[in-house]
Design a protein around this motif. Sequence first.
Motif, PDB file in Angstrom:
ATOM      1  N   LEU A   1       0.831  -1.208   0.000  1.00 36.63           N
ATOM      2  CA  LEU A   1       0.000   0.000   0.000  1.00 36.63           C
ATOM      3  C   LEU A   1       0.864   1.256   0.000  1.00 36.63           C
ATOM      4  O   LEU A   1       0.563   2.238  -0.692  1.00 36.63           O
ATOM      5  N   LYS A   2       1.945   1.223   0.771  1.00 38.14           N
ATOM      6  CA  LYS A   2       2.846   2.384   0.837  1.00 38.14           C
ATOM      7  C   LYS A   2       3.494   2.644  -0.526  1.00 38.14           C
ATOM      8  O   LYS A   2       3.576   3.788  -0.976  1.00 38.14           O
ATOM      9  N   ALA A   3       3.939   1.586  -1.201  1.00 35.51           N
ATOM     10  CA  ALA A   3       4.552   1.733  -2.522  1.00 35.51           C
ATOM     11  C   ALA A   3       3.527   2.202  -3.542  1.00 35.51           C
ATOM     12  O   ALA A   3       3.824   3.036  -4.399  1.00 35.51           O
ATOM     13  N   ARG A   4       2.306   1.678  -3.456  1.00 34.38           N
ATOM     14  CA  ARG A   4       1.241   2.108  -4.366  1.00 34.38           C
ATOM     15  C   ARG A   4       0.951   3.592  -4.200  1.00 34.38           C
ATOM     16  O   ARG A   4       0.829   4.336  -5.173  1.00 34.38           O
ATOM     17  N   ASP A   5       0.882   4.045  -2.935  1.00 35.51           N
ATOM     18  CA  ASP A   5       0.630   5.460  -2.670  1.00 35.51           C
ATOM     19  C   ASP A   5       1.781   6.325  -3.189  1.00 35.51           C
ATOM     20  O   ASP A   5       1.554   7.408  -3.739  1.00 35.51           O
ATOM     21  N   ALA A   6       3.013   5.837  -3.023  1.00 33.84           N
ATOM     22  CA  ALA A   6       4.177   6.575  -3.516  1.00 33.84           C
ATOM     23  C   ALA A   6       4.130   6.682  -5.038  1.00 33.84           C
ATOM     24  O   ALA A   6       4.429   7.742  -5.605  1.00 33.84           O
ATOM     25  N   LEU A   7       3.761   5.604  -5.713  1.00 32.09           N
ATOM     26  CA  LEU A   7       3.647   5.631  -7.173  1.00 32.09           C
ATOM     27  C   LEU A   7       2.585   6.631  -7.617  1.00 32.09           C
ATOM     28  O   LEU A   7       2.812   7.423  -8.534  1.00 32.09           O
TER      29      LEU A   7
ATOM     30  N   SER B   1      10.217   2.771 -13.833  1.00 34.71           N
ATOM     31  CA  SER B   1      11.542   2.646 -14.462  1.00 34.71           C
ATOM     32  C   SER B   1      12.520   3.666 -13.895  1.00 34.71           C
ATOM     33  O   SER B   1      13.656   3.336 -13.558  1.00 34.71           O
ATOM     34  N   ARG B   2      12.082   4.910 -13.778  1.00 37.86           N
ATOM     35  CA  ARG B   2      12.956   5.959 -13.240  1.00 37.86           C
ATOM     36  C   ARG B   2      13.298   5.693 -11.783  1.00 37.86           C
ATOM     37  O   ARG B   2      14.435   5.897 -11.359  1.00 37.86           O
ATOM     38  N   ALA B   3      12.315   5.227 -11.010  1.00 42.09           N
ATOM     39  CA  ALA B   3      12.561   4.929  -9.597  1.00 42.09           C
ATOM     40  C   ALA B   3      13.620   3.831  -9.456  1.00 42.09           C
ATOM     41  O   ALA B   3      14.497   3.920  -8.595  1.00 42.09           O
ATOM     42  N   LEU B   4      13.560   2.819 -10.294  1.00 40.43           N
ATOM     43  CA  LEU B   4      14.554   1.739 -10.233  1.00 40.43           C
ATOM     44  C   LEU B   4      15.947   2.236 -10.600  1.00 40.43           C
ATOM     45  O   LEU B   4      16.940   1.849  -9.980  1.00 40.43           O
TER      46      LEU B   4
ATOM     47  N   VAL C   1      17.085   5.343 -10.201  1.00 39.83           N
ATOM     48  CA  VAL C   1      17.552   6.159  -9.074  1.00 39.83           C
ATOM     49  C   VAL C   1      17.984   5.272  -7.921  1.00 39.83           C
ATOM     50  O   VAL C   1      19.040   5.478  -7.318  1.00 39.83           O
ATOM     51  N   TYR C   2      17.194   4.255  -7.609  1.00 41.16           N
ATOM     52  CA  TYR C   2      17.526   3.345  -6.506  1.00 41.16           C
ATOM     53  C   TYR C   2      18.849   2.626  -6.775  1.00 41.16           C
ATOM     54  O   TYR C   2      19.699   2.502  -5.884  1.00 41.16           O
ATOM     55  N   ALA C   3      19.057   2.167  -7.991  1.00 42.07           N
ATOM     56  CA  ALA C   3      20.310   1.501  -8.337  1.00 42.07           C
ATOM     57  C   ALA C   3      21.498   2.443  -8.157  1.00 42.07           C
ATOM     58  O   ALA C   3      22.557   2.052  -7.659  1.00 42.07           O
ATOM     59  N   GLU C   4      21.330   3.702  -8.552  1.00 40.59           N
ATOM     60  CA  GLU C   4      22.408   4.685  -8.402  1.00 40.59           C
ATOM     61  C   GLU C   4      22.709   4.948  -6.927  1.00 40.59           C
ATOM     62  O   GLU C   4      23.875   5.037  -6.528  1.00 40.59           O
TER      63      GLU C   4
END
Length: 97
Positions: free
Chosen positions: A40-46, A62-65, A67-70
């Motif tokens: 639910l938290k991830a859904r709300d963030a999206l 895609s952009r979130a992934l 950024v997270y990888a970086e």
Amino acid sequence: MKNPGTASESHSRETGRRAPDEGQQSAAPIGERVTVNLSLKARDALEEIMHLTGINKTDSISRALIVYAEIERMAGNGGSIYCRETPDGDLMKWKIV
């Protein structure tokens, strides 16, 4: 009509994509289709990302992934991420747990 079992009409076991017919050039890779179940938290963030940026779900994820990888790459090399909530706010160190 071609035999349905020929390589030109079969799906690649590795990618799930159709193999090109003989004489056709392969199209550029289009990415990878995945299915995810968001908390639910991830859904709300999206939803918030989409509202703030006007970017669709696919591009937002895609952009979130990326950024997270970086962030993980930087942290793995001993680096840190700092941010401010306002232009004159204090620097805060970010850590993803």
